[in-house]
Design a protein around this motif. Structure first.
Motif, short mmCIF file in Angstrom:
data_model
loop_
_atom_site.label_atom_id
_atom_site.label_comp_id
_atom_site.label_asym_id
_atom_site.label_seq_id
_atom_site.Cartn_x
_atom_site.Cartn_y
_atom_site.Cartn_z
N LEU A 1 20.78 54.78 46.10
CA LEU A 1 20.68 55.26 47.48
C LEU A 1 22.03 55.81 47.93
O LEU A 1 23.09 55.37 47.46
N PRO A 2 22.04 56.78 48.87
CA PRO A 2 23.29 57.35 49.37
C PRO A 2 24.21 56.29 49.97
O PRO A 2 23.74 55.27 50.50
N GLU A 3 25.50 56.54 49.90
CA GLU A 3 26.48 55.58 50.42
C GLU A 3 26.50 55.53 51.94
O GLU A 3 26.54 54.45 52.53
N LYS B 1 25.34 55.47 55.70
CA LYS B 1 24.13 54.86 56.27
C LYS B 1 23.14 55.89 56.82
O LYS B 1 21.94 55.80 56.56
N SER C 1 22.74 59.01 55.98
CA SER C 1 22.15 59.72 54.84
C SER C 1 21.13 58.85 54.13
O SER C 1 20.08 59.33 53.69
N ARG C 2 21.45 57.57 54.03
CA ARG C 2 20.55 56.62 53.39
C ARG C 2 19.23 56.53 54.18
O ARG C 2 18.14 56.53 53.60
N GLN C 3 19.34 56.46 55.49
CA GLN C 3 18.15 56.37 56.34
C GLN C 3 17.32 57.64 56.25
O GLN C 3 16.09 57.57 56.14
N LYS D 1 25.59 45.80 46.57
CA LYS D 1 24.93 46.60 47.60
C LYS D 1 23.45 46.26 47.73
O LYS D 1 22.72 46.92 48.46
N ASP E 1 20.85 47.59 50.67
CA ASP E 1 19.75 48.48 50.31
C ASP E 1 18.40 47.86 50.65
O ASP E 1 17.49 48.54 51.15
N ASP F 1 17.70 48.10 54.40
CA ASP F 1 17.34 49.46 54.83
C ASP F 1 15.92 49.82 54.38
O ASP F 1 15.17 50.45 55.13
#
Length: 282
Positions: free
Chosen positions: A134-136, A138, A140-142, A163, A167, A170
């Motif tokens: 997953l992207p670092e 937050k 971008s991750r969402q 992590k 992860d 999220d």
């Protein structure tokens, strides 16, 4: 002479094909992420071939040198520290440029954590998506998770142990508490498959170590049909991260199929309510 892409064991050194050993033994050069790790495998199979480090920090600077070797007809093999090159490892750039330069690429079948984890999970395997790390950042991750929340088939992630808690939180927040399997240390002494719900895995996440593949069940039809207000929690968290309301409305509208105006009204209404609470405390 083609560029040979050779998978290497992800745990047990016996998990390598006869053909992979033959290609490595007959190569003029072996490109590897870390020569210190590669030498253990090469020594185990008595492979005496020159090595050259090729990793994410030098893949651009080494590109011309390697393409020149291929131009001269040298047999070059690409390996990663473990598993198949390009799958969350360096190699994509070299392969693309080698193809552009007119060289063939021969990718050998072999070890990877994805398929063993999928099979061990017990989830449907006729269709699945590998989503990598997953992207670092937050936000971008969402956005990434929101865009894929309605996938009806099994999804697989690579997760770093430190992590895992982040992860899982999220994924639960945006995808809901689905059935999942955490498969770690595949083909190693401490191989383990933890099955349950994402929340069950989250409860024990502080104790999990090693190489991790997280397998998450797809969204079922019954879940799609139910009224889903989870976007509201996502909107609140996006706003806390400093994202503009118009951007929140655009992203959630595309991902959840909700009118932008409804999203904007919700966010603004919540902020006014919070402001009113603050004023009443003064």
């Amino acid at each position: 002479m083609p560029l040979f892409v050779v998978p290497t064991p992800i745990g047990n050194l016996k998990d390598i094909t006869f053909r992979a050993i033959e290609v490595l033994k007959t190569s003029d050069l072996i490109l590897c992420e870390d020569t210190r790790r590669a030498i253990k495998l090469l020594n185990h199979y008595n492979i005496k071939v020159k090595m050259l480090s090729y990793h994410e920090h030098n893949e651009k600077s080494r590109l011309c040198e390697i393409l020149g070797m291929l131009d001269r007809g040298m047999k070059v093999a690409l390996i990663s520290d473990a598993g198949t090159p390009c799958i969350s490892d360096p190699g994509q750039l070299l392969i693309c440029e080698a193809i552009k330069a007119g060289h063939e690429v021969d990718a050998l079948p072999g070890p990877s954590a994805i398929l063993p984890a999928l099979v061990m999970s017990g989830f449907p395997s006729s269709q699945f998506s590998f989503l990598g790390f997953l992207p670092e950042e937050k936000a971008s991750r969402q956005r990434f998770l929101i865009s894929l929340r309605n996938l009806p088939h099994t999804s697989l992630f690579y997760v770093a142990p430190h992590k895992l808690k982040r992860d899982l939180e999220d994924i639960i927040e945006i995808w809901g508490d689905r059935k999942a399997a955490l498969v770690r240390e595949i083909s190693k002494i401490h191989q383990e498959c933890l099955r349950g719900f994402l929340s069950d895995i989250l409860d024990g996440s502080r104790e999990v170590r090693g190489e991790i593949t997280l397998v998450v069940d797809g969204l079922r039809d019954t879940a799609i049909e139910e009224e889903d207000e989870s976007w509201q929690k996502v909107a609140v968290n996006m706003r806390k991260e400093g994202m503009a309301i118009k951007d929140i409305a655009k992203i959630l509208s595309e991902s959840y199929g909700i009118e932008k105006n409804r999203i904007r009204k919700f966010v603004l209404g919540r902020e006014r309510m919070e402001e009113g609470r603050d004023e009443s405390r003064e």
